[in-house]
Design an enzyme around this catalytic site. Structure first.
Site, PDB file in Angstrom:
ATOM      1  N   HIS A  40       0.836  -1.199   0.000  1.00 24.24           N
ATOM      2  CA  HIS A  40       0.000   0.000   0.000  1.00 24.24           C
ATOM      3  C   HIS A  40       0.873   1.252   0.000  1.00 24.24           C
ATOM      4  O   HIS A  40       1.268   1.737   1.062  1.00 24.24           O
ATOM      5  CB  HIS A  40      -0.887   0.004   1.239  1.00 24.24           C
ATOM      6  CG  HIS A  40      -1.781  -1.193   1.340  1.00 24.24           C
ATOM      7  ND1 HIS A  40      -1.318  -2.438   1.711  1.00 24.24           N
ATOM      8  CD2 HIS A  40      -3.105  -1.333   1.115  1.00 24.24           C
ATOM      9  CE1 HIS A  40      -2.326  -3.296   1.715  1.00 24.24           C
ATOM     10  NE2 HIS A  40      -3.422  -2.654   1.360  1.00 24.24           N
ATOM     11  N   GLY A 129      -4.229  -5.049  11.927  1.00 23.38           N
ATOM     12  CA  GLY A 129      -4.744  -5.338  10.603  1.00 23.38           C
ATOM     13  C   GLY A 129      -6.188  -4.895  10.551  1.00 23.38           C
ATOM     14  O   GLY A 129      -6.585  -4.163   9.642  1.00 23.38           O
ATOM     15  N   ASP A 167      -9.475   6.790   7.303  1.00 23.91           N
ATOM     16  CA  ASP A 167     -10.936   6.825   7.195  1.00 23.91           C
ATOM     17  C   ASP A 167     -11.535   5.510   7.685  1.00 23.91           C
ATOM     18  O   ASP A 167     -12.580   5.491   8.332  1.00 23.91           O
ATOM     19  CB  ASP A 167     -11.343   7.043   5.730  1.00 23.91           C
ATOM     20  CG  ASP A 167     -10.831   8.369   5.198  1.00 23.91           C
ATOM     21  OD1 ASP A 167     -11.197   9.415   5.750  1.00 23.91           O
ATOM     22  OD2 ASP A 167     -10.037   8.347   4.228  1.00 23.91           O
ATOM     23  N   GLY A 168     -10.863   4.415   7.351  1.00 24.87           N
ATOM     24  CA  GLY A 168     -11.378   3.098   7.738  1.00 24.87           C
ATOM     25  C   GLY A 168     -11.462   2.963   9.249  1.00 24.87           C
ATOM     26  O   GLY A 168     -12.456   2.458   9.782  1.00 24.87           O
ATOM     27  N   ASN A 197      -7.880  11.769   3.883  1.00 27.05           N
ATOM     28  CA  ASN A 197      -7.587  11.847   2.444  1.00 27.05           C
ATOM     29  C   ASN A 197      -8.806  11.620   1.554  1.00 27.05           C
ATOM     30  O   ASN A 197      -8.691  11.602   0.324  1.00 27.05           O
ATOM     31  CB  ASN A 197      -6.439  10.883   2.074  1.00 27.05           C
ATOM     32  CG  ASN A 197      -6.800   9.426   2.343  1.00 27.05           C
ATOM     33  OD1 ASN A 197      -7.970   9.081   2.509  1.00 27.05           O
ATOM     34  ND2 ASN A 197      -5.791   8.573   2.380  1.00 27.05           N
ATOM     35  N   HIS A 272      -4.143   3.230  -3.320  1.00 28.40           N
ATOM     36  CA  HIS A 272      -4.353   2.709  -1.962  1.00 28.40           C
ATOM     37  C   HIS A 272      -3.551   1.435  -1.723  1.00 28.40           C
ATOM     38  O   HIS A 272      -2.790   1.361  -0.761  1.00 28.40           O
ATOM     39  CB  HIS A 272      -5.847   2.426  -1.711  1.00 28.40           C
ATOM     40  CG  HIS A 272      -6.071   1.504  -0.550  1.00 28.40           C
ATOM     41  ND1 HIS A 272      -6.235   1.962   0.737  1.00 28.40           N
ATOM     42  CD2 HIS A 272      -6.113   0.141  -0.471  1.00 28.40           C
ATOM     43  CE1 HIS A 272      -6.367   0.929   1.559  1.00 28.40           C
ATOM     44  NE2 HIS A 272      -6.304  -0.187   0.855  1.00 28.40           N
ATOM     45  N   SER A 393     -22.965  -8.371  38.195  1.00 25.82           N
ATOM     46  CA  SER A 393     -23.258  -9.718  37.696  1.00 25.82           C
ATOM     47  C   SER A 393     -21.981 -10.525  37.494  1.00 25.82           C
ATOM     48  O   SER A 393     -21.927 -11.713  37.808  1.00 25.82           O
ATOM     49  CB  SER A 393     -23.988  -9.642  36.348  1.00 25.82           C
ATOM     50  OG  SER A 393     -25.200  -8.956  36.492  1.00 25.82           O
ATOM     51  N   GLU A 420     -17.931  -3.604  24.963  1.00 29.85           N
ATOM     52  CA  GLU A 420     -17.138  -4.839  25.077  1.00 29.85           C
ATOM     53  C   GLU A 420     -15.960  -4.851  24.106  1.00 29.85           C
ATOM     54  O   GLU A 420     -14.862  -5.300  24.445  1.00 29.85           O
ATOM     55  CB  GLU A 420     -18.022  -6.077  24.813  1.00 29.85           C
ATOM     56  CG  GLU A 420     -19.132  -6.293  25.818  1.00 29.85           C
ATOM     57  CD  GLU A 420     -20.373  -5.454  25.529  1.00 29.85           C
ATOM     58  OE1 GLU A 420     -20.402  -4.752  24.495  1.00 29.85           O
ATOM     59  OE2 GLU A 420     -21.323  -5.504  26.336  1.00 29.85           O
ATOM     60  N   HIS A 482     -29.174 -14.468  25.658  1.00 32.36           N
ATOM     61  CA  HIS A 482     -28.150 -14.339  26.691  1.00 32.36           C
ATOM     62  C   HIS A 482     -27.455 -15.655  27.001  1.00 32.36           C
ATOM     63  O   HIS A 482     -26.577 -15.708  27.853  1.00 32.36           O
ATOM     64  CB  HIS A 482     -28.766 -13.777  27.979  1.00 32.36           C
ATOM     65  CG  HIS A 482     -29.001 -12.303  27.936  1.00 32.36           C
ATOM     66  ND1 HIS A 482     -29.701 -11.703  26.919  1.00 32.36           N
ATOM     67  CD2 HIS A 482     -28.615 -11.303  28.772  1.00 32.36           C
ATOM     68  CE1 HIS A 482     -29.745 -10.402  27.133  1.00 32.36           C
ATOM     69  NE2 HIS A 482     -29.080 -10.130  28.246  1.00 32.36           N
TER      70      HIS A 482
HETATM   71  C1  LIG Z   1     -11.904  -4.484   9.900  1.00 34.97           C
HETATM   72  C2  LIG Z   1     -11.305  -4.325   8.544  1.00 34.97           C
HETATM   73  N1  LIG Z   1     -12.103  -4.292   7.468  1.00 34.97           N
HETATM   74  C3  LIG Z   1     -11.595  -4.205   6.237  1.00 34.97           C
HETATM   75  C4  LIG Z   1     -10.249  -4.136   6.047  1.00 34.97           C
HETATM   76  C5  LIG Z   1      -9.669  -4.107   4.646  1.00 34.97           C
HETATM   77  N2  LIG Z   1      -9.149  -2.754   4.363  1.00 34.97           N
HETATM   78  C6  LIG Z   1      -7.854  -2.467   4.491  1.00 34.97           C
HETATM   79  S1  LIG Z   1      -7.504  -0.870   4.148  1.00 34.97           S
HETATM   80  C7  LIG Z   1      -9.125  -0.544   3.788  1.00 34.97           C
HETATM   81  C8  LIG Z   1      -9.546   0.823   3.366  1.00 34.97           C
HETATM   82  C9  LIG Z   1      -9.173   1.790   4.401  1.00 34.97           C
HETATM   83  O1  LIG Z   1      -9.389   3.075   3.982  1.00 34.97           O
HETATM   84  P1  LIG Z   1      -8.543   4.232   4.631  1.00 34.97           P
HETATM   85  O2  LIG Z   1      -8.411   3.978   6.080  1.00 34.97           O
HETATM   86  O3  LIG Z   1      -9.147   5.500   4.218  1.00 34.97           O
HETATM   87  O4  LIG Z   1      -7.115   4.034   4.019  1.00 34.97           O
HETATM   88  P2  LIG Z   1      -6.488   4.765   2.730  1.00 34.97           P
HETATM   89  O5  LIG Z   1      -7.142   4.184   1.529  1.00 34.97           O
HETATM   90  O6  LIG Z   1      -6.774   6.195   2.883  1.00 34.97           O
HETATM   91  O7  LIG Z   1      -5.050   4.421   2.805  1.00 34.97           O
HETATM   92  C10 LIG Z   1      -9.901  -1.679   3.931  1.00 34.97           C
HETATM   93  C11 LIG Z   1     -11.361  -1.723   3.694  1.00 34.97           C
HETATM   94  C12 LIG Z   1      -9.440  -4.176   7.197  1.00 34.97           C
HETATM   95  N3  LIG Z   1      -8.122  -4.129   7.135  1.00 34.97           N
HETATM   96  N4  LIG Z   1      -9.998  -4.232   8.416  1.00 34.97           N
HETATM   97 MG   LIG Z   2      -8.522   7.188   3.418  1.00 32.61          MG
END
Ligand SMILES: Cc1ncc(C[n+]2csc(CCOP(=O)(O)OP(=O)(O)O)c2C)c(N)n1
Ligand SMILES: [Mg+2]
Length: 678
Positions: A40, A129, A167-168, A197, A272, A393, A420, A482
């Site tokens: 990446h 990850g 963003d993710g 971005n 990306h 509990s 959680e 539950h």
């Molecule tokens: C929980 C989870 N879902 C999906 C992914 C797969 N994944 C890796 S990077 C990404 C996109 C992330 O976007 P962003 O954080 O904006 O990164 P950028 O493209 O700006 O580098 C995805 C969906 C992951 N790593 N973890």
């Molecule tokens: Mg991004």
């Protein structure tokens, strides 16, 4: 007391051109990804300016001592951009991360695998990850820093936790839990640099998200600000301001261009997660005015980066001196916490287990666990309890434990709220930070809500103890939402975590001892809501019962006709059945199996001896899944085949056929089929 400000001043900017230093990151990222034919490049190229300012002017990190306790923590939550981190560690001068390792990006056996992996690469603070985990884990690190500072003072604990999130990370649900908790607890030492971005994999983030991130964080009590992520002075000013705010965590939304420097591809999702290609790399070299061949960093630029590392070394030395000046008792306590010893707790637990056996109380195992905590909290000073809003509990709070509160971190019990997923990540962060020993509770059925964090506890080999109560239909009237049925099986399927289901108070004390003594993996205790008798162990074949995972609790005199293998609340049922069978002339042994993982690790001889050669019947108020590995051909299983229901516990056991009568019937049928020669 020394002036704390003296060692928290921003470091002086270095003399070499900022752009050259940042372009070194960009070049390493694009060339390493190209060489690996995977990776990446977009994020590292986009965030290179931010990272250069952060590492060049702010971060306190000694490349020769990447685990120095008072270092600043840097968490790459946007873990896919791992070349950013590897490039930084290389440039700053971590000896193991030489240029050969950068060339080996993503190759078998290298120190630069696909995503930053904890325990693999020196300088990597956590594994992220799954997006959002790094951010939530960093909340735990920042909290641990405040808690340790409250205990030992700013002379030895005085650092920041920096996070790069994308963003993710912010779209993931866990981010809400994490930022909400961090804001509530006023974790001013947490600084998140958001790679704003506008791009994720599918394209523009506008495809799926129109949040105002700043308002979202501000609503949770964060200091927020927006900067041009390619303007080093603006970034520097924002970080400086964030550091000055002691009571609010900070979000700095850095408006960046993904893949910055690649003239035809920057700003698109195309950069990306794919190599730029030879032509685009050549064009980027021109655009960035970086004429140097792949993996070559000119000496002056390398020196500028090394200077950053050298400053960290000076800070480290000064810290060592402050540590040496600490009052001896305080220093010993600090170092004991760092070393992670649990001898006093284990001693207390041995005494308690014996008392339980002698007094033979009827207790739910969650109540026994509470007594465990009452016994160990006073002697294990670094034990940090908590629950996701189920304290009463889960029975996770010992009388002497005081809550951690916003701005007051001297306590040792964390009210995680109904979070959680974040609780698991925060506990990981506390464990990774070092010095403290976290455990936290919820209902076993909600392990699902924490599962990605539990998986990272296991993957990173962290000593985190999950206290999960209400472990079966035995919880009764709350009904199938539950009542865990598949949870034991699914957690047992996870590598590197020990799942315990103790049968009584004695096993509960031993399970806690095993969990605390296990430094390199998490443990999960599954505890009953309902009362259970203390079992008679006069016949038990070995003393270290739980530690071996399974043991013969009741041997059959004169050889076995049948063996019951049971866990938790069903062990006493199996004992009752064995007694009834004895009256009918059928010789039944009972094996208690509180921890499959530990039993599987025993020598084959021991396992054979415990399981015997008579037909076996497994009993557990949960789904069968891979019970067959202990039951062998012709084995029988009595447990759950669907979800539970709401009724008093006794009625549920009857309705779902987990009864003494069912055990007797299964035993008679097994004996008829396989006359024993044991
Ligand atoms: C929980 C989870 N879902 C999906 C992914 C797969 N994944 C890796 S990077 C990404 C996109 C992330 O976007 P962003 O954080 O904006 O990164 P950028 O493209 O700006 O580098 C995805 C969906 C992951 N790593 N973890
Ligand atoms: Mg991004």
């Amino acid at each position: 007391m020394m002036n704390r400000a003296a060692h928290t001043q921003p470091l002086q900017p270095v003399a070499v051109d900022h752009a050259a230093m940042a372009n070194a990151i960009r070049a390493l990222a694009m060339d390493a990804v190209q060489a690996a034919k995977s990776g990446h490049p977009g994020m590292p190229m986009g965030m290179a300016d931010v990272a250069t300012v952060l590492f060049g002017r702010h971060i306190r990190f000694d490349p020769d001592a990447p685990t120095w306790p008072d270092r600043d923590r840097f968490v790459l939550s946007a873990g896919h951009g791992s070349m950013l981190l590897y490039a930084l560690l290389h440039l700053i001068g971590v000896p193991a991360l030489d240029i050969g390792q950068i060339r080996q990006f993503r190759q078998w056996g290298s120190l630069t695998p696909g995503h930053p992996e904890y325990g693999h690469t020196p300088g990597v603070e956590t594994t992220t990850g799954p997006l959002g985990q790094g951010l939530a884990t960093a909340v735990g690190m920042a909290l641990a820093e405040r808690m340790q500072a409250a205990r030992f003072g700013a002379e030895v604990v005085d650092h920041h936790t920096y996070v790069v999130a994308g963003d993710g990370c912010l779209m993931e649900g866990i981010s809400h839990e994490a930022i909400s908790l961090a804001g509530h607890l006023k974790l001013g030492r947490l600084i998140v640099l958001y790679d704003d971005n506008h791009i994720s994999i599918d394209g523009d983030t506008g495809l799926s998200c129109s949040d105002d991130a700043l308002m979202r964080f501000a609503a949770s009590g964060w200091q927020v600000r927006r900067v041009d992520g390619h303007d080093p002075e603006a970034i520097d000013a924002a970080i400086t301001e964030a550091r000055a705010d002691e009571t609010r965590p900070s979000l700095i939304a850095c408006r960046t261009v993904i893949g910055y420097g690649a003239p035809n591809k920057q700003g698109t999702s195309g950069v990306h997660g794919a190599p730029l290609g030879a032509d685009e790399i050549a064009a980027a070299r021109e655009q960035l005015e970086w004429p140097h061949p792949p993996f070559e960093i000119p000496e002056p630029i390398r020196d500028a980066w090394r200077e950053t590392g050298a400053r960290g070394k000076v800070e480290h030395d000064a810290w060592r001196e402050r540590l040496a000046r600490m009052a001896p008792q305080q220093r010993a306590a600090f170092e004991a916490g760092q070393a992670g010893g649990v001898e006093d707790a284990l001693e207390a637990l041995a005494v308690l287990a014996k008392r339980f056996q002698d007094e033979a109380p009827r207790l739910a195992t969650r109540q026994a666990s509470h007594k465990v905590l009452e016994a160990i909290a006073p002697v294990q000073a670094n034990l940090i309890g908590g629950s996701a809003d189920l304290t009463g509990s889960n029975l996770t709070r010992a009388g002497i434990q005081q809550p951690v509160q916003p701005g007051d971190y001297a306590g040792n019990y964390i009210h995680y709220g109904i979070r959680e997923h974040a609780m698991g990540a925060v506990m990981n962060g506390i464990a990774l930070h070092g010095g403290l020993l976290p455990y936290g509770g919820t209902f076993l059925v909600f392990a699902d809500y924490a599962r990605p964090s539990i998986r990272l506890s296991a993957l990173m080999g962290q000593r985190v103890v999950y206290v999960m109560t209400h472990d079966s239909i035995g919880l009764g009237e709350d009904g199938p939402t539950h009542q865990p049925v598949e949870h034991l099986a699914s957690l047992r399927a996870m590598p590197n975590i020990d799942v315990y289901r103790p049968a009584d108070a004695v096993e509960t004390a031993h399970a806690w001892a095993c969990a605390l003594a296990e430094e390199t993996r998490p443990s999960l205790l599954c505890l009953s809501r309902q009362g259970l008798p203390t079992l008679d162990r006069r016949d038990a074949a070995c003393a270290d019962t739980v530690a071996r995972g399974a043991y013969v609790l009741r041997e059959a005199e004169g050889g076995r006709d049948v063996t019951f293998v049971a866990t938790g609340s069903e062990v006493s049922l199996a004992v009752e059945a064995a007694e009834a069978l004895a009256a009918q002339g059928i010789r039944a042994a009972v094996v208690s199996a509180p921890c499959f993982e530990r039993f599987a690790a025993q020598p084959a001889d021991y396992r054979r001896q415990v399981l015997g050669s008579a037909p076996r019947i497994g009993v557990e108020a949960a789904v069968e899944a891979d019970w067959s590995r202990w039951l062998g051909d012709g084995g029988r299983f009595i447990g759950m085949r669907g979800f539970g229901a709401s009724a008093p516990a006794g009625e549920l056991y009857r309705q779902f056929g987990i009864t003494r009568e069912a055990l007797l019937e299964a035993a008679r049928a097994a004996v008829a089929e396989h006359p024993s020669n044991d």
